[in-house]
Design a protein around this motif. Structure first.
Motif, PDB file in Angstrom:
ATOM      1  N   TYR A 279       0.831  -1.202   0.000  1.00 23.64           N
ATOM      2  CA  TYR A 279       0.000   0.000   0.000  1.00 23.64           C
ATOM      3  C   TYR A 279       0.871   1.259   0.000  1.00 23.64           C
ATOM      4  O   TYR A 279       0.599   2.225  -0.730  1.00 23.64           O
ATOM      5  N   LEU A 367      -6.091  -2.245  -5.883  1.00 26.61           N
ATOM      6  CA  LEU A 367      -6.795  -3.444  -5.423  1.00 26.61           C
ATOM      7  C   LEU A 367      -6.531  -4.640  -6.329  1.00 26.61           C
ATOM      8  O   LEU A 367      -6.412  -5.774  -5.860  1.00 26.61           O
ATOM      9  N   VAL A 646      -7.237   1.247   7.189  1.00 23.94           N
ATOM     10  CA  VAL A 646      -8.440   1.376   6.358  1.00 23.94           C
ATOM     11  C   VAL A 646      -9.048   2.771   6.500  1.00 23.94           C
ATOM     12  O   VAL A 646      -9.507   3.358   5.510  1.00 23.94           O
ATOM     13  N   PHE A 649      -7.041   4.962   4.432  1.00 23.91           N
ATOM     14  CA  PHE A 649      -7.385   4.719   3.032  1.00 23.91           C
ATOM     15  C   PHE A 649      -8.621   5.522   2.633  1.00 23.91           C
ATOM     16  O   PHE A 649      -8.712   6.031   1.514  1.00 23.91           O
ATOM     17  N   TRP A 699     -11.234  -7.108   5.607  1.00 22.64           N
ATOM     18  CA  TRP A 699     -10.780  -5.763   5.273  1.00 22.64           C
ATOM     19  C   TRP A 699     -10.709  -5.551   3.766  1.00 22.64           C
ATOM     20  O   TRP A 699     -10.883  -4.423   3.287  1.00 22.64           O
ATOM     21  N   GLN A 700     -10.472  -6.623   3.002  1.00 22.02           N
ATOM     22  CA  GLN A 700     -10.420  -6.479   1.545  1.00 22.02           C
ATOM     23  C   GLN A 700     -11.786  -6.093   0.997  1.00 22.02           C
ATOM     24  O   GLN A 700     -11.885  -5.243   0.101  1.00 22.02           O
ATOM     25  N   LEU A 703     -12.328  -2.428   1.733  1.00 23.16           N
ATOM     26  CA  LEU A 703     -11.577  -1.582   0.800  1.00 23.16           C
ATOM     27  C   LEU A 703     -12.286  -1.481  -0.549  1.00 23.16           C
ATOM     28  O   LEU A 703     -12.343  -0.395  -1.150  1.00 23.16           O
TER      29      LEU A 703
END
Length: 882
Positions: A279, A367, A646, A649, A699-700, A703
């Motif tokens: 990231y 991603l 996150v 993000f 968490w994916q 995102l």
């Protein structure tokens, strides 16, 4: 997970063969000179300590019950084959703590390695390593030495089998299983070991004993001191290697030793640092583009036609603006906002549109490339056939304690604790109500901050808006700017306070839901914490971006909050500069506060704990005591790290059109964050139990959801918060100046209001000779028959804004879908490597079985030939599937 017959067999074997080295506390002859304080071995200096349990004498009424539990638990551990050595409290630094050291002998390791399906090397790989990180394009100083980056060669691996030990590359039984695998095996045994029967139910597991304070702690040992290498040349101190090459801030520009992190802390922690590093690398691209957009704004700041007109005494200096609050506020000249209009143009220019579209594409590339990186990681770390970790699927002790019912598990065919749904429903309602209440509290606090800004604006205006605002004098600090800065700082303080209390409450309410497994507990807590923090950190930004200044009405007919306070208007430079201010304060403040907290908190607590523990300085401050006095990372340690990343993000993606420096701030923070987290784990925390994970989990999905929302939020920011669309409409439809198309835009964007039409309760107390004043809107002038009604230009601008949103969203989403379709989830070279490894593993197993058959069958050639044909058919089948 695990064969019950196999576990029963190893338990019987442990009863027969385990050597019980039990040292009586009354006859302990331990001497300080007998062992180094950094030793990670039993007193014999041979058997490695794989795990440590600690407890203190309890003088309460349940002391006998706890002692009996410990006695039975330790006896059952010995029955499984584990070897225990007890350190008397008289030899500990604080004089009150007992330490139970645990060693897993070879027989136990090989048995449970098979039970857990641990993959071990069978042959050195003939596939050359490839480096696919963007770091490969950088200079050599960024790279780590090969022996640190790749501490072990690449191997073809297979699930370990104790009946095929000769198949595996076993050079030394003491070092064949890495320490992370050893402590994972021991923890697996500890988590399943019974310690008695209570209320007719069999009780088991170290977690239950820790919850009841029967034991005070359970942890694996670090390899040694982080500041010095191992004393013996034959022993490797991976902790020291990690500190030297990873945890020091002077190495901030270096790549991470990811394989070494995985080997020492386990795959679950390893994959977090892989994600954070990847990231951060991707942020470098976004930061460069964002910085370029800012430089573009700086270069054009002085030549911007809008700012030039506002600052011009003959244009902006002649425009008398309507008061920004009732009675107290006075009229003011537009050129008093010269500085804020120039600052606003830094972020409100043509590059804003480009950067918003770029970030929509960037987040898709991030991603998609992360999915590829994750697939490569699964291959490199032998996680392709990953099964969910036992310690995540294990029943929580609290769940077992609260359950009064039993139900047959359809998979294991065993009776397990069961809680009916109707017993949980009240807690679910309480949980939902609690989360809703706290999110409402966040919104209420945001409204309170709005009320604060509305209340103090008049105060600021009363002593800042003097005659200077009506003269041709430059004003560098306006009431709007003062209110915005103070309001943003107050809002950040409120965010921190609410977040502190909600963390405690959410953990408590999640426990009250009585989740069945640790995985359910973490999923429930994730939902609560993310929803709250999303509202807590972003609500003020959403307000400034999409609500502030949009529903203020017009002079003579303003809208009022609670019929008391007049609705907030945007800064004369536009709401975008206020959104930028809000973003800068909240994002920067959160990152600085978070890093300071992460660094200071464990340091202070560890210092205090060591200070209290070291009461007998003449005693040996042993390796297990040193680790005992460190902070506990805990099962939710990574949860809060992911949550922090996150939320960051979200700042980088959701509102980035208003603040192109957000990726740069995130990049600088993450460079520090990686080293702070590394320093914490290496020096300030006990070594966590190694755990497996093949992805970043839920968490994916979060995102991906934020990436989709970010396209819409940035489109709306460009369309409604910035002035780009009104300027373009004027440029193409209303401008009459060919050489300078935007000349006259400022005057065109301000409507006229007749001062005589002010209601008495809103007009300024001091009378002026002006007959009209100006305000930001597109409305008919007072001489028109439909005065103060939105004119045709307003609808043209609104149509252009809606068109822009639709076009931008379709373009970005189309590119996103095309990129997602073009970029495969698994890189082609990884697919080929997987096929190669699968083929080689089948071949190695085939050759091994044939060799065994030949040795076992001897002269029975017919049977041997049939077996050969069967094994060869398996190989052919494997090739065909590959």
């Amino acid at each position: 997970m695990g064969d019950p017959d196999l576990l029963e067999m190893v338990e019987q074997e442990g009863r027969r063969n385990s050597r019980e080295f039990i040292y009586s506390v009354e006859t302990s002859d331990f001497q300080k000179r007998a062992q180094s304080k950094d030793s990670v071995f039993f007193r014999d200096g041979v058997r490695q300590i794989d795990f440590v349990l600690s407890y203190v004498d309890d003088i309460k009424k349940d002391a006998e019950i706890k002692a009996e539990r410990r006695k039975e638990f330790e006896q059952n551990l010995r029955k499984t084959g584990l070897e225990l050595e007890i350190e008397d409290k008289r030899d500990s630094e604080d004089g009150r703590t007992y330490f139970v050291k645990i060693h897993a002998p070879w027989e136990v390791l090989v048995t449970y390695a098979e039970v857990l399906g641990i993959k071990m090397p069978v042959k050195e790989s003939d596939i050359p390593r490839t480096e696919n990180s963007p770091l490969r394009y950088m200079l050599g100083p960024v790279r780590l030495p090969q022996e640190v980056k790749f501490p072990r060669p690449e191997y073809f691996t297979a699930q370990f089998s104790r009946h095929r030990q000769e198949l595996f590359l076993i050079e030394d039984e003491a070092t064949f299983f890495p320490s992370s695998s050893r402590n994972r095996i021991v923890y697996y045994i500890l988590s399943r070991c019974p310690f008695g029967v209570e209320d007719g139910k069999k009780r088991f597991g170290i977690d239950r004993l820790l919850t009841s304070n029967t034991y005070s702690s359970a942890y694996p040992l670090h390899d040694g001191q982080y500041w010095k290498p191992a004393e013996s040349p034959s022993t490797v101190n991976e902790r020291y290697t990690l500190y030297q090459n990873w945890a020091r801030f002077s190495y901030f520009y270096k790549e991470q030793p990811l394989d070494l992190i995985k080997d020492y802390f386990g795959e679950k922690i390893g994959i977090y640092f892989v994600f954070l590093g990847f990231y951060t690398e991707m942020l470098l691209i976004a930061a460069v583009v964002g910085l370029a957009c800012l430089i573009y704004g700086i270069l054009l700041m002085d030549s911007n036609q809008t700012s030039t007109d506002i600052c011009d005494p003959e244009i902006g200096g002649q425009l008398i603006m309507c008061p920004l609050c009732d009675q107290v506020c006075d009229y003011w000249r537009l050129n008093s906002t010269c500085l804020s209009s120039k600052l606003s143009h830094l972020f409100d220019n043509e590059s804003t549109v480009f950067f918003a579209i770029f970030m929509g594409i960037w987040v898709t590339l991030f991603l998609e490339f992360w999915k590829q990186r994750q697939a490569r990681l699964e291959y490199e770390w032998d996680l392709v056939d990953f099964e969910e970790e036992q310690q995540q699927l294990q029943l929580r002790p609290e769940f077992e304690a609260m359950c009064k019912h039993r139900k047959m598990n359809p998979v294991t065919k065993e009776l397990e604790p069961y809680m009916p749904l109707w017993n949980r429903i009240p807690w679910y309602f309480l949980s939902g109500a609690t989360v809703t209440f706290w999110m409402a509290l966040v919104v209420s606090s945001m409204v309170a901050v709005i009320v604060y800004r509305l209340s103090v604006f008049a105060t600021f205006a009363s002593f800042m808006e003097s005659e200077a605002t009506l003269q041709h004098v430059k004003v560098y600090f306006t009431p709007q700017l003062a209110t915005s800065l103070s309001g943003s700082c107050l809002n950040f303080i409120v965010i921190l306070i609410l977040n502190f209390f909600y963390e405690k409450i959410s953990a408590w309410i999640t426990k009250m839901e009585i989740p069945r497994t640790y995985q359910e507990y973490e999923s429930s807590l994730t939902l609560k914490m993310f929803l709250f923090q999303f509202v807590n950190y972003y609500s003020s930004c959403f307000y400034v971006a999409f609500f502030k200044g949009k529903f203020v009405g017009y002079p003579g007919k303003y809208t009022y909050l609670f019929n008391v306070w007049r609705s907030e208007e945007c800064d004369p430079g536009g709401c975008l500069i206020e959104l930028t201010t809000q973003m800068t304060i909240v994002m920067t403040g959160k990152q600085i506060f978070g890093n300071i907290k992460e660094a200071i908190y464990p340091l202070v607590f560890n210092w205090w704990r060591r200070r209290k523990a070291r009461t007998n300085s003449e005693k040996l401050y042993s390796r297990w005591e040193q680790d005992h006095d460190l902070e506990t990372f805990g099962q939710l340690g990574l949860f809060y790290e992911y949550l922090e990343t996150v939320i960051q993000f979200g700042f980088v993606t959701l509102f980035v059109a208003s603040f192109p420096l957000a990726p740069l701030l995130a990049l600088l923070n993450n460079i520090i964050e990686i080293r702070v987290d590394a320093w914490k784990l290496t020096t300030q925390y006990r070594r966590p139990v190694a755990a497996k994970a093949h992805s970043i989990g839920v968490w994916q999905d979060i995102l991906y959801g934020m990436a989709v929302v970010s396209v819409a939020t940035n489109a709306f920011i460009v369309a409604f918060t910035s002035d780009i669309i009104p300027r373009l409409v004027y440029y193409y439809a209303y401008s009459t100046n060919i050489t300078h198309p935007l000349k006259g835009y400022v005057n065109n964007s301000l409507s006229v209001f007749l001062i005589a039409d002010f209601p008495n309760h809103t007009a300024p107390s001091e009378k002026r000779e002006f007959t009209t004043c100006r305000y930001r809107d597109y409305r008919n002038p007072p001489e028109d028959k439909d005065k103060y009604i939105h004119n045709m230009q307003f609808w043209h601008v609104l149509a252009a804004r809606m068109t822009f949103i639709i076009v931008m969203e379709h373009i970005v989403f189309l590119v996103k879908f095309l990129l997602a379709w073009m970029i495969p989830d698994v890189p082609k070279d990884v697919e080929e490597r997987l096929k190669r490894e699968k083929l080689m593993t089948v071949k190695i197993l085939h050759d091994f079985e044939l060799k065994k058959l030949k040795e076992n069958l001897g002269i029975n050639s017919d049977l041997f030939s049939k077996q050969v044909m069967m094994e060869e058919s398996k190989v052919q089948l494997a090739k065909s599937t590959i």
